[in-house]
Scaffold this motif. Sequence first.
Motif, PDB file in Angstrom:
ATOM      1  N   TYR A 422       0.825  -1.206   0.000  1.00 48.93           N
ATOM      2  CA  TYR A 422       0.000   0.000   0.000  1.00 48.93           C
ATOM      3  C   TYR A 422       0.860   1.257   0.000  1.00 48.93           C
ATOM      4  CZ  TYR A 422       0.678  -0.835   5.051  1.00 48.93           C
ATOM      5  OH  TYR A 422       1.208  -1.091   6.286  1.00 48.93           O
ATOM      6  N   MET A 423       0.217   2.404  -0.198  1.00 49.34           N
ATOM      7  CA  MET A 423       0.973   3.643  -0.350  1.00 49.34           C
ATOM      8  C   MET A 423       0.358   4.788   0.446  1.00 49.34           C
ATOM      9  SD  MET A 423      -0.191   4.708  -4.240  1.00 49.34           S
ATOM     10  CE  MET A 423       0.689   6.258  -4.281  1.00 49.34           C
ATOM     11  N   THR A 424       1.235   5.671   0.925  1.00 52.64           N
ATOM     12  CA  THR A 424       0.825   6.906   1.588  1.00 52.64           C
ATOM     13  C   THR A 424       1.369   8.073   0.789  1.00 52.64           C
ATOM     14  OG1 THR A 424       0.883   5.862   3.779  1.00 52.64           O
ATOM     15  CG2 THR A 424       0.940   8.276   3.703  1.00 52.64           C
ATOM     16  N   ILE A 425       0.485   9.004   0.433  1.00 49.88           N
ATOM     17  CA  ILE A 425       0.891  10.212  -0.283  1.00 49.88           C
ATOM     18  C   ILE A 425       0.911  11.349   0.728  1.00 49.88           C
ATOM     19  CG2 ILE A 425       0.395  11.744  -2.236  1.00 49.88           C
ATOM     20  CD1 ILE A 425      -1.413   9.451  -3.322  1.00 49.88           C
ATOM     21  N   LEU A 426       2.068  11.963   0.892  1.00 51.77           N
ATOM     22  CA  LEU A 426       2.181  13.091   1.813  1.00 51.77           C
ATOM     23  C   LEU A 426       1.766  14.375   1.112  1.00 51.77           C
ATOM     24  CD1 LEU A 426       5.667  12.258   3.400  1.00 51.77           C
ATOM     25  CD2 LEU A 426       3.395  11.605   4.234  1.00 51.77           C
ATOM     26  N   PRO A 427       1.197  15.334   1.844  1.00 49.28           N
ATOM     27  CA  PRO A 427       0.830  16.607   1.217  1.00 49.28           C
ATOM     28  C   PRO A 427       2.073  17.319   0.691  1.00 49.28           C
ATOM     29  CG  PRO A 427       0.676  16.763   3.613  1.00 49.28           C
ATOM     30  CD  PRO A 427       0.915  15.329   3.287  1.00 49.28           C
ATOM     31  N   SER A 428       1.924  17.966  -0.446  1.00 55.62           N
ATOM     32  CA  SER A 428       3.031  18.724  -1.038  1.00 55.62           C
ATOM     33  C   SER A 428       2.445  19.979  -1.674  1.00 55.62           C
ATOM     34  CB  SER A 428       3.773  17.877  -2.074  1.00 55.62           C
ATOM     35  OG  SER A 428       2.949  17.609  -3.185  1.00 55.62           O
ATOM     36  N   GLU A 429       3.222  20.646  -2.474  1.00 53.05           N
ATOM     37  CA  GLU A 429       2.761  21.899  -3.071  1.00 53.05           C
ATOM     38  C   GLU A 429       1.513  21.702  -3.916  1.00 53.05           C
ATOM     39  OE1 GLU A 429       4.405  25.528  -5.941  1.00 53.05           O
ATOM     40  OE2 GLU A 429       5.661  23.785  -5.532  1.00 53.05           O
ATOM     41  N   ASN A 430       1.405  20.561  -4.595  1.00 53.37           N
ATOM     42  CA  ASN A 430       0.317  20.376  -5.555  1.00 53.37           C
ATOM     43  C   ASN A 430      -0.670  19.270  -5.207  1.00 53.37           C
ATOM     44  OD1 ASN A 430       1.179  22.437  -7.335  1.00 53.37           O
ATOM     45  ND2 ASN A 430       2.681  21.067  -8.261  1.00 53.37           N
ATOM     46  N   VAL A 431      -0.412  18.473  -4.165  1.00 57.17           N
ATOM     47  CA  VAL A 431      -1.318  17.353  -3.882  1.00 57.17           C
ATOM     48  C   VAL A 431      -1.640  17.256  -2.395  1.00 57.17           C
ATOM     49  CG1 VAL A 431      -0.470  16.027  -5.860  1.00 57.17           C
ATOM     50  CG2 VAL A 431       0.506  15.611  -3.602  1.00 57.17           C
TER      51      VAL A 431
END
Length: 443
Positions: A422-431
């Motif tokens: 599974y995957m975790t997407i961390l907040p960034s400038e665009n997401v």
Amino acid sequence: MTNSRNTAVKILKKVLHNNAYSNIVLSEYLNRENLDRRDRAFITEIVYGTLRYKYTIDSILNSFLKNGVGKLDEDILNILRISIFQLRYLDKVPEFAVVNEAVELSKRKSFKLSRLVNGVLRNYLRKRNIVGFGQNGDKIGRLCFKYSFPRWMVELFISQYGEGVGETILKNSNIVPKITVRINSLKADYKQVWNKLEESGYDVERGTLCREALIIKKGSSIESNSLFKRGYITVQDESSMLVARIMDVKENMTVLDLCSAPGGKSCHISELMGDTGKVYACDLHENKLALVRENADRLGIKNIICNKIDAEEYVEQFQGISDRVLIDVPCSGLGIIRKKPEIKWTKNKNSINNLIKIQRNIMINASKYVKKSGKLIYSTCTLNKMENDENIRWFIGKNPQFKLEKINCGDFENIIYNRGGYMTILPSENVDGFFIAKMIKYR
């Protein structure tokens, strides 16, 4: 003429004291009142900025209020909050104008309290460079003040991700988000939409994670644009777009989206399937299903079937029929603070614990609808590992007929891949921050 700051104070009162959603109440006021483009932008900036930095602002105010912020009149408190926000975080408004407007606004409530407002703001201006706000606390306390987060939330991110990644989450959660749109492949191609937007005066760039994503860097309200109205584009964050991509849908499949509203993922799934097969879009509330239908109609989608059901309760007609089941479960939303900063102040540990029980009930129920060799996709817009990693481990332990299937969307600094898949997407400038897991049913 409508006073912009007065409108901002009214909106903040509804959000902070009446638990309204910032995006909804802001939209209501902006559409209802006679405001020009600059006023609309200014109100939006003040409202979201004050919500974003409320902890820091209140800490500062507590230094100048004898009885603290807790016993202050709500309207006066919010006048002070928007004023400190402007003085501390904006440089385009003259300081004297901020103070004068605050005093005049507070006079409508109380002449006596207007003197308090004047005194607090002028005192802050005199001492802001010599008083060490937030510098005397422990490490967690300093992070709370610097990034304006409640202590429990800072402790959660640091304990779960470590100091480095945890602080990055705090920092990036305060980034003012750009608008991202998804190109509707049923109606238009990417280059066509890009050119049309540029012709309309928008400054655009390619998305970061998804091929159908386009970022609006600058331009007027995208939902007023003819491309949106005609269904060529829809507003959706790239992290959310990845969910449909990861599902591996094909033409003529049967797909069940158990927590569908407002329908962004359901419609994306339909687009990827070429509007073939069946997409059952389900939600507990009929009024929310109306949003799904509205989106589908605008995008020209015909294969979505709306169903009013409770995702926790078993529905016999769905038993074992679906090639793909998506559960974008109700969650704490700790990954979308960029867009909804009031989440910092409306969530607490108890509310999260209650959510975990609901999430697990939905997982167990949804697993019954997956056919053999079908896939169950679990997603959230939170970064809390108790709602993400621990839920997945719990589910796999209880349901050995399911196995994790690895997800890989490429190498990105803000994506963490777990060895299990599974995957975790961390907040960034665009997401936004997001979590996605994909499980295949082997028997």
